[in-house]
Design a protein around this motif. Structure first.
Motif, PDB file in Angstrom:
ATOM      1  N   LYS A  46       0.504  -1.248   0.041  1.00 39.70           N
ATOM      2  CA  LYS A  46       0.037  -0.024   0.079  1.00 39.70           C
ATOM      3  C   LYS A  46       0.821   1.493   0.220  1.00 39.70           C
ATOM      4  CE  LYS A  46      -4.250  -1.314   2.003  1.00 39.70           C
ATOM      5  NZ  LYS A  46      -5.248  -1.404   0.519  1.00 39.70           N
ATOM      6  N   ILE A  47       1.487   1.003   0.810  1.00 45.81           N
ATOM      7  CA  ILE A  47       2.828   2.228   0.994  1.00 45.81           C
ATOM      8  C   ILE A  47       3.397   3.195  -0.395  1.00 45.81           C
ATOM      9  CG2 ILE A  47       5.174   3.759   1.865  1.00 45.81           C
ATOM     10  CD1 ILE A  47       3.882   1.717   4.467  1.00 45.81           C
ATOM     11  N   GLN A  48       3.970   1.931  -1.110  1.00 45.01           N
ATOM     12  CA  GLN A  48       4.203   1.429  -2.490  1.00 45.01           C
ATOM     13  C   GLN A  48       4.050   2.458  -3.457  1.00 45.01           C
ATOM     14  OE1 GLN A  48       6.777  -1.829  -3.607  1.00 45.01           O
ATOM     15  NE2 GLN A  48       8.530  -1.284  -2.268  1.00 45.01           N
ATOM     16  N   SER A  49       1.769   1.684  -3.271  1.00 39.95           N
ATOM     17  CA  SER A  49       1.552   2.557  -3.983  1.00 39.95           C
ATOM     18  C   SER A  49       1.347   3.775  -5.359  1.00 39.95           C
ATOM     19  CB  SER A  49       0.357   1.952  -3.876  1.00 39.95           C
ATOM     20  OG  SER A  49      -1.172   2.789  -2.965  1.00 39.95           O
ATOM     21  N   ASP A  50       0.850   4.501  -5.753  1.00 40.99           N
ATOM     22  CA  ASP A  50       1.065   5.837  -5.898  1.00 40.99           C
ATOM     23  C   ASP A  50       0.352   6.420  -4.652  1.00 40.99           C
ATOM     24  OD1 ASP A  50       1.901   5.533  -8.421  1.00 40.99           O
ATOM     25  OD2 ASP A  50       0.311   5.190  -9.405  1.00 40.99           O
ATOM     26  N   ARG A  51      -0.830   5.893  -3.716  1.00 41.03           N
ATOM     27  CA  ARG A  51      -1.414   6.961  -2.999  1.00 41.03           C
ATOM     28  C   ARG A  51      -0.977   6.860  -2.221  1.00 41.03           C
ATOM     29  NH1 ARG A  51      -6.428   4.319  -3.576  1.00 41.03           N
ATOM     30  NH2 ARG A  51      -5.319   2.788  -4.579  1.00 41.03           N
ATOM     31  N   LYS A  52      -0.012   7.259  -1.482  1.00 42.94           N
ATOM     32  CA  LYS A  52       0.793   7.169  -0.068  1.00 42.94           C
ATOM     33  C   LYS A  52      -0.834   6.797   1.281  1.00 42.94           C
ATOM     34  CE  LYS A  52       5.526   7.633  -0.633  1.00 42.94           C
ATOM     35  NZ  LYS A  52       5.374   6.775  -1.040  1.00 42.94           N
ATOM     36  N   GLU A  53      -1.062   5.578   1.722  1.00 38.04           N
ATOM     37  CA  GLU A  53      -2.919   5.629   2.473  1.00 38.04           C
ATOM     38  C   GLU A  53      -1.547   5.260   3.786  1.00 38.04           C
ATOM     39  OE1 GLU A  53      -4.805   2.636   1.451  1.00 38.04           O
ATOM     40  OE2 GLU A  53      -4.987   3.023  -0.753  1.00 38.04           O
ATOM     41  N   PHE A  54      -2.559   6.058   5.024  1.00 37.45           N
ATOM     42  CA  PHE A  54      -3.105   5.887   6.061  1.00 37.45           C
ATOM     43  C   PHE A  54      -2.538   4.505   6.516  1.00 37.45           C
ATOM     44  CE2 PHE A  54      -5.648   5.212   9.777  1.00 37.45           C
ATOM     45  CZ  PHE A  54      -3.892   5.729  10.883  1.00 37.45           C
ATOM     46  N   TRP A  55      -2.974   3.562   5.885  1.00 39.01           N
ATOM     47  CA  TRP A  55      -3.618   2.300   6.366  1.00 39.01           C
ATOM     48  C   TRP A  55      -2.382   1.461   5.815  1.00 39.01           C
ATOM     49  CZ3 TRP A  55      -6.691   0.708   9.821  1.00 39.01           C
ATOM     50  CH2 TRP A  55      -8.196   1.513   9.733  1.00 39.01           C
ATOM     51  N   GLY A  56      -1.747   2.036   5.049  1.00 41.95           N
ATOM     52  CA  GLY A  56       0.257   1.453   4.843  1.00 41.95           C
ATOM     53  C   GLY A  56       0.600   1.581   5.381  1.00 41.95           C
ATOM     54  N   TYR A  57       0.607   2.649   6.597  1.00 39.04           N
ATOM     55  CA  TYR A  57       1.667   2.807   7.604  1.00 39.04           C
ATOM     56  C   TYR A  57       0.668   2.366   8.710  1.00 39.04           C
ATOM     57  CZ  TYR A  57       3.598   7.046   4.856  1.00 39.04           C
ATOM     58  OH  TYR A  57       4.625   6.906   4.371  1.00 39.04           O
ATOM     59  N   MET A  58      -0.643   1.981   8.881  1.00 38.00           N
ATOM     60  CA  MET A  58      -0.583   0.825  10.415  1.00 38.00           C
ATOM     61  C   MET A  58      -0.417  -0.239   9.672  1.00 38.00           C
ATOM     62  SD  MET A  58      -3.187   1.779  13.124  1.00 38.00           S
ATOM     63  CE  MET A  58      -3.530   3.270  12.665  1.00 38.00           C
ATOM     64  N   PHE A  59      -0.623  -0.850   8.691  1.00 39.17           N
ATOM     65  CA  PHE A  59      -0.468  -2.499   8.525  1.00 39.17           C
ATOM     66  C   PHE A  59       1.244  -2.322   9.281  1.00 39.17           C
ATOM     67  CE2 PHE A  59      -3.749  -3.360   4.935  1.00 39.17           C
ATOM     68  CZ  PHE A  59      -4.973  -3.523   5.891  1.00 39.17           C
ATOM     69  N   VAL A  60       1.665  -1.760   8.745  1.00 35.87           N
ATOM     70  CA  VAL A  60       3.141  -2.324   8.807  1.00 35.87           C
ATOM     71  C   VAL A  60       3.288  -1.882  11.169  1.00 35.87           C
ATOM     72  CG1 VAL A  60       5.204  -1.112   9.226  1.00 35.87           C
ATOM     73  CG2 VAL A  60       4.283  -1.193   7.334  1.00 35.87           C
ATOM     74  N   LEU A  61       2.682  -0.634  11.294  1.00 40.61           N
ATOM     75  CA  LEU A  61       2.486  -1.126  12.751  1.00 40.61           C
ATOM     76  C   LEU A  61       1.803  -2.365  13.017  1.00 40.61           C
ATOM     77  CD1 LEU A  61       2.372   3.014  13.149  1.00 40.61           C
ATOM     78  CD2 LEU A  61       3.810   2.288  13.860  1.00 40.61           C
ATOM     79  N   ILE A  62       0.991  -2.068  12.513  1.00 45.00           N
ATOM     80  CA  ILE A  62       0.069  -3.764  13.800  1.00 45.00           C
ATOM     81  C   ILE A  62       1.695  -4.779  13.133  1.00 45.00           C
ATOM     82  CG2 ILE A  62      -1.633  -5.391  12.728  1.00 45.00           C
ATOM     83  CD1 ILE A  62      -3.060  -2.406  12.499  1.00 45.00           C
ATOM     84  N   SER A  63       1.844  -4.703  11.899  1.00 45.26           N
ATOM     85  CA  SER A  63       2.723  -6.610  12.057  1.00 45.26           C
ATOM     86  C   SER A  63       3.324  -6.050  12.785  1.00 45.26           C
ATOM     87  CB  SER A  63       3.422  -6.036  10.394  1.00 45.26           C
ATOM     88  OG  SER A  63       4.072  -5.476  10.059  1.00 45.26           O
TER      89      SER A  63
END
Length: 78
Positions: A46-63
Motif C-alpha cells: 500500500k505504501i509503494q502504491s501511487d497514493r500513500k495511504e494511512f492504512w499502509g503505515y497502520m499495517f506496518v505498525l500492526i505487523s
C-alpha cells in the motif's frame, strides 16, 4: 509482491485452520508470525502504491505488534 502476499495469506489460513481443527495451540506463534509477515507485505504494498495511504503505515505498525506477540509466544512455549 502480490504473489508473496497471496502465499503468506494462504499459509496463515492453513496454519489457523490446522490449529482450529486439531485444537493444538502450541502452533499459535507460527500463525501469528505468518499473519505479521502478511500484514507487513500488505502494508509495504500500500505504501509503494501511487497514493500513500494511512492504512499502509497502520499495517506496518500492526505487523510490528504482531511480531512482538509472536516472539512472546515463542519464548513462553520454549
Amino acid at each position: 509482491m502480490k504473489i508473496l502476499r497471496i502465499i503468506l495469506q494462504l499459509a496463515a489460513l492453513g496454519f489457523s485452520a490446522y490449529v482450529l481443527w486439531t485444537q493444538n495451540f502450541t502452533l499459535m506463534p507460527y500463525v501469528m508470525l505468518m499473519l505479521g509477515m502478511f500484514m507487513l507485505v500488505a502494508g509495504f504494498e500500500k505504501i509503494q502504491s501511487d497514493r500513500k495511504e494511512f492504512w499502509g503505515y497502520m499495517f506496518v505498525l500492526i505487523s510490528l505488534f504482531i511480531f512482538f506477540v509472536s516472539a512472546q509466544g515463542f519464548i513462553v512455549n520454549a
